[in-house]
Design a protein around this motif. Structure first.
Motif, PDB file in Angstrom:
ATOM      1  N   TYR A   1       0.862  -1.182   0.000  1.00 57.83           N
ATOM      2  CA  TYR A   1       0.000   0.000   0.000  1.00 57.83           C
ATOM      3  C   TYR A   1       0.900   1.234   0.000  1.00 57.83           C
ATOM      4  CZ  TYR A   1       0.970   1.037   4.923  1.00 57.83           C
ATOM      5  OH  TYR A   1       1.591   1.369   6.092  1.00 57.83           O
ATOM      6  N   GLY A   2       0.287   2.387  -0.191  1.00 56.66           N
ATOM      7  CA  GLY A   2       1.071   3.613  -0.244  1.00 56.66           C
ATOM      8  C   GLY A   2       0.690   4.592   0.853  1.00 56.66           C
ATOM      9  N   ILE A   3       1.696   5.317   1.359  1.00 60.32           N
ATOM     10  CA  ILE A   3       1.377   6.470   2.202  1.00 60.32           C
ATOM     11  C   ILE A   3       1.856   7.714   1.460  1.00 60.32           C
ATOM     12  CG2 ILE A   3       1.443   5.227   4.388  1.00 60.32           C
ATOM     13  CD1 ILE A   3       4.145   6.599   4.969  1.00 60.32           C
ATOM     14  N   ALA A   4       1.220   8.838   1.764  1.00 61.97           N
ATOM     15  CA  ALA A   4       1.598  10.102   1.118  1.00 61.97           C
ATOM     16  C   ALA A   4       1.600  11.228   2.136  1.00 61.97           C
ATOM     17  CB  ALA A   4       0.633  10.413  -0.029  1.00 61.97           C
ATOM     18  N   GLY A   5       2.379  12.237   1.839  1.00 60.85           N
ATOM     19  CA  GLY A   5       2.550  13.375   2.747  1.00 60.85           C
ATOM     20  C   GLY A   5       4.014  13.774   2.681  1.00 60.85           C
ATOM     21  N   SER A   6       4.315  14.990   3.111  1.00 60.26           N
ATOM     22  CA  SER A   6       5.716  15.425   3.045  1.00 60.26           C
ATOM     23  C   SER A   6       6.575  14.579   3.977  1.00 60.26           C
ATOM     24  CB  SER A   6       5.832  16.905   3.430  1.00 60.26           C
ATOM     25  OG  SER A   6       5.641  17.040   4.837  1.00 60.26           O
ATOM     26  N   VAL A   7       7.860  14.568   3.723  1.00 62.72           N
ATOM     27  CA  VAL A   7       8.794  13.840   4.605  1.00 62.72           C
ATOM     28  C   VAL A   7       8.682  14.409   6.020  1.00 62.72           C
ATOM     29  CG1 VAL A   7      11.241  13.417   5.077  1.00 62.72           C
ATOM     30  CG2 VAL A   7      10.371  13.269   2.717  1.00 62.72           C
ATOM     31  N   GLU A   8       8.619  15.737   6.096  1.00 57.55           N
ATOM     32  CA  GLU A   8       8.544  16.398   7.406  1.00 57.55           C
ATOM     33  C   GLU A   8       7.295  15.976   8.176  1.00 57.55           C
ATOM     34  OE1 GLU A   8       9.096  20.699   7.100  1.00 57.55           O
ATOM     35  OE2 GLU A   8       7.868  20.967   8.894  1.00 57.55           O
ATOM     36  N   ASP A   9       6.237  15.718   7.458  1.00 58.28           N
ATOM     37  CA  ASP A   9       4.956  15.385   8.092  1.00 58.28           C
ATOM     38  C   ASP A   9       4.709  13.884   8.211  1.00 58.28           C
ATOM     39  OD1 ASP A   9       4.236  18.031   8.436  1.00 58.28           O
ATOM     40  OD2 ASP A   9       3.344  18.182   6.441  1.00 58.28           O
ATOM     41  N   THR A  10       5.769  13.096   8.046  1.00 55.45           N
ATOM     42  CA  THR A  10       5.608  11.646   8.188  1.00 55.45           C
ATOM     43  C   THR A  10       6.257  11.208   9.492  1.00 55.45           C
ATOM     44  OG1 THR A  10       5.714  11.395   5.784  1.00 55.45           O
ATOM     45  CG2 THR A  10       6.029   9.397   7.094  1.00 55.45           C
TER      46      THR A  10
ATOM     47  N   THR B   1      -0.515  10.831   5.598  1.00 55.43           N
ATOM     48  CA  THR B   1       0.042  10.867   6.952  1.00 55.43           C
ATOM     49  C   THR B   1      -0.778  11.836   7.806  1.00 55.43           C
ATOM     50  OG1 THR B   1       1.620  12.639   6.487  1.00 55.43           O
ATOM     51  CG2 THR B   1       2.350  10.378   6.044  1.00 55.43           C
ATOM     52  N   ALA B   2      -0.885  11.534   9.088  1.00 54.34           N
ATOM     53  CA  ALA B   2      -1.772  12.317   9.964  1.00 54.34           C
ATOM     54  C   ALA B   2      -1.406  13.797   9.964  1.00 54.34           C
ATOM     55  CB  ALA B   2      -1.722  11.751  11.381  1.00 54.34           C
ATOM     56  N   GLN B   3      -0.105  14.076  10.052  1.00 52.92           N
ATOM     57  CA  GLN B   3       0.332  15.463  10.178  1.00 52.92           C
ATOM     58  C   GLN B   3       0.120  16.253   8.880  1.00 52.92           C
ATOM     59  OE1 GLN B   3       0.989  16.769  12.970  1.00 52.92           O
ATOM     60  NE2 GLN B   3       1.766  18.759  12.312  1.00 52.92           N
ATOM     61  N   SER B   4       0.063  15.531   7.745  1.00 50.39           N
ATOM     62  CA  SER B   4      -0.111  16.234   6.464  1.00 50.39           C
ATOM     63  C   SER B   4      -1.459  16.932   6.406  1.00 50.39           C
ATOM     64  CB  SER B   4       0.057  15.275   5.285  1.00 50.39           C
ATOM     65  OG  SER B   4      -0.968  14.307   5.302  1.00 50.39           O
ATOM     66  N   GLN B   5      -2.418  16.458   7.196  1.00 47.86           N
ATOM     67  CA  GLN B   5      -3.734  17.096   7.231  1.00 47.86           C
ATOM     68  C   GLN B   5      -3.694  18.366   8.089  1.00 47.86           C
ATOM     69  OE1 GLN B   5      -6.093  15.302   5.355  1.00 47.86           O
ATOM     70  NE2 GLN B   5      -4.282  14.053   5.014  1.00 47.86           N
ATOM     71  N   ALA B   6      -2.758  18.387   9.052  1.00 46.64           N
ATOM     72  CA  ALA B   6      -2.750  19.480  10.024  1.00 46.64           C
ATOM     73  C   ALA B   6      -1.773  20.604   9.677  1.00 46.64           C
ATOM     74  CB  ALA B   6      -2.396  18.908  11.407  1.00 46.64           C
ATOM     75  N   ASN B   7      -0.657  20.268   9.032  1.00 43.80           N
ATOM     76  CA  ASN B   7       0.399  21.251   8.783  1.00 43.80           C
ATOM     77  C   ASN B   7       0.089  22.076   7.532  1.00 43.80           C
ATOM     78  OD1 ASN B   7       2.744  22.662   8.373  1.00 43.80           O
ATOM     79  ND2 ASN B   7       4.095  20.863   8.302  1.00 43.80           N
ATOM     80  N   PRO B   8      -0.144  23.393   7.678  1.00 39.65           N
ATOM     81  CA  PRO B   8      -0.503  24.206   6.510  1.00 39.65           C
ATOM     82  C   PRO B   8       0.672  24.444   5.550  1.00 39.65           C
ATOM     83  CG  PRO B   8      -0.315  25.598   8.468  1.00 39.65           C
ATOM     84  CD  PRO B   8      -0.099  24.186   8.924  1.00 39.65           C
TER      85      PRO B   8
END
Ligand SMILES: NC(=O)c1ccc[n+]([C@@H]2O[C@H](COP(=O)([O-])OP(=O)(O)OC[C@H]3O[C@@H](n4cnc5c(N)ncnc54)[C@H](OP(=O)(O)O)[C@@H]3O)[C@@H](O)[C@H]2O)c1
Length: 271
Positions: A82-91, A188-195
């Motif tokens: 499966y795949g995850i997506a989001g910035s490296v910083e937000d993973t 990734t969870a943080q990708s939803q929160a980090n503007p």
């Protein structure tokens, strides 16, 4: 049809590339064991077996069960992933570890479970499903691509280690295909929160999802895998992709890095 063909394990057979591969190989007369991890496949033409690739016990029991029943395992095709997506910083490290536990360690577990048997028999085939993302990384898909880069690394070495024992090891590198992979992708969870990356990440996701949703069906990849199963001396790598996507690794090889990076960045809307 009498099943006199090869005994083949296909992981991730509940959907997509694994399902299409298991169905095609079954239709060609092989004895196919398609592994699923939960009750989301009621019936299939092939034999359904249980395996969660994140569990040593589950993988070992499944592989041992097939060998006990058939007396042999001719090929293992590693499709589960499966795949995850989001910035490296937000993973988070936990999200990255989970990604590797399925995509990389899952493949490694199956290889390690199948190899002693194949080595002792002096024959066997392991097919690992990598990705074009295992050759060229994409912004906001870093951990997914990294897990596939890791598969490339382990497969390249394993191929040389296993060859003296008659075991062939192959990489399949699909481009973008229309499967449940797109809807199963986790942000990734943080990708939803980090503007900070929100806009760029959204553009990258849009480009990726569009390519997948308008891509070919998984039967295309299944046909490439079937060719490999029938091939006496398969190559290390098989790209399974549409014409234009096949150019990407070539472009990486021949274009200056700055130009290639600009093209990829622009494709994913981050430049
Ligand atoms: N589609 C593409 O564009 C594309 C491109 C390049 C590479 N790939 C690779 O192709 C492979 C198959 O993907 P797909 O496109 O066919 O996606 P898919 O339709 O989502 O199928 C993925 C399969 O992997 C299984 N799986 C996930 N985690 C698992 C676990 N822990 N244990 C056992 N099985 C697990 C899924 O089972 P559940 O049904 O239980 O979730 C499903 O059977 C993956 O390795 C993917 O990275 C896909």
């Amino acid at each position: 049809m009498a099943r006199s063909g090869k005994v083949i394990l296909v992981t991730g057979a509940s959907s997509g590339i694994g399902n299409a591969t298991a169905c095609l190989l079954h239709s060609k007369g092989h004895r196919v064991y398609g592994s699923i991890r939960r009750d989301n496949l009621e019936s299939a033409p092939f034999e359904i077996v249980r395996m969660d690739v994140t569990s040593d016990e589950s993988v070992n029991a499944c592989v041992a069960g097939i060998i006990a029943r058939e007396g042999r395992l001719d090929a293992a095709v590693n499709c589960a992933g499966y795949g995850i997506a989001g910035s490296v910083e937000d993973t988070s490290i936990e999200e990255a570890q989970r990604q590797f536990d399925t995509n990389f360690f899952g493949v490694l577990r199956v290889c390690r479970a199948a190899l002693p048997h194949m080595r002792q028999r002096g024959q066997g085939l392991i097919v690992n499903i990598s990705s074009m993302g295992g050759l060229v990384s994409a912004p906001f898909h870093a951990l997914y691509c990294s897990s596939k880069f890791a598969i490339e690394g382990v497969t390249e070495a394993l191929r040389m280690e296993a060859a003296p024992f008659g075991v062939r090891v192959v990489l399949i590198e699909p481009g973008d295909f229309k499967t449940k992979f797109t809807e199963n992708r986790l942000m990734t969870a943080q990708s939803q929160a980090n503007p900070a990356y929100k806009e760029l990440c959204a553009r990258s996701m849009e480009a990726m999802e569009k390519a997948e949703r308008t891509g070919l069906g998984p039967e295309f990849v299944a046909r490439v895998i079937e060719k490999v199963v029938n091939c006496k001396n398969p190559r290390l790598r098989y790209i399974a992709a549409s014409g234009e996507q096949r150019i990407v690794p070539l472009a990486r090889k021949f274009l200056p890095q700055s130009l290639f990076e600009a093209i990829i960045s622009s494709h994913f809307g981050v430049r």
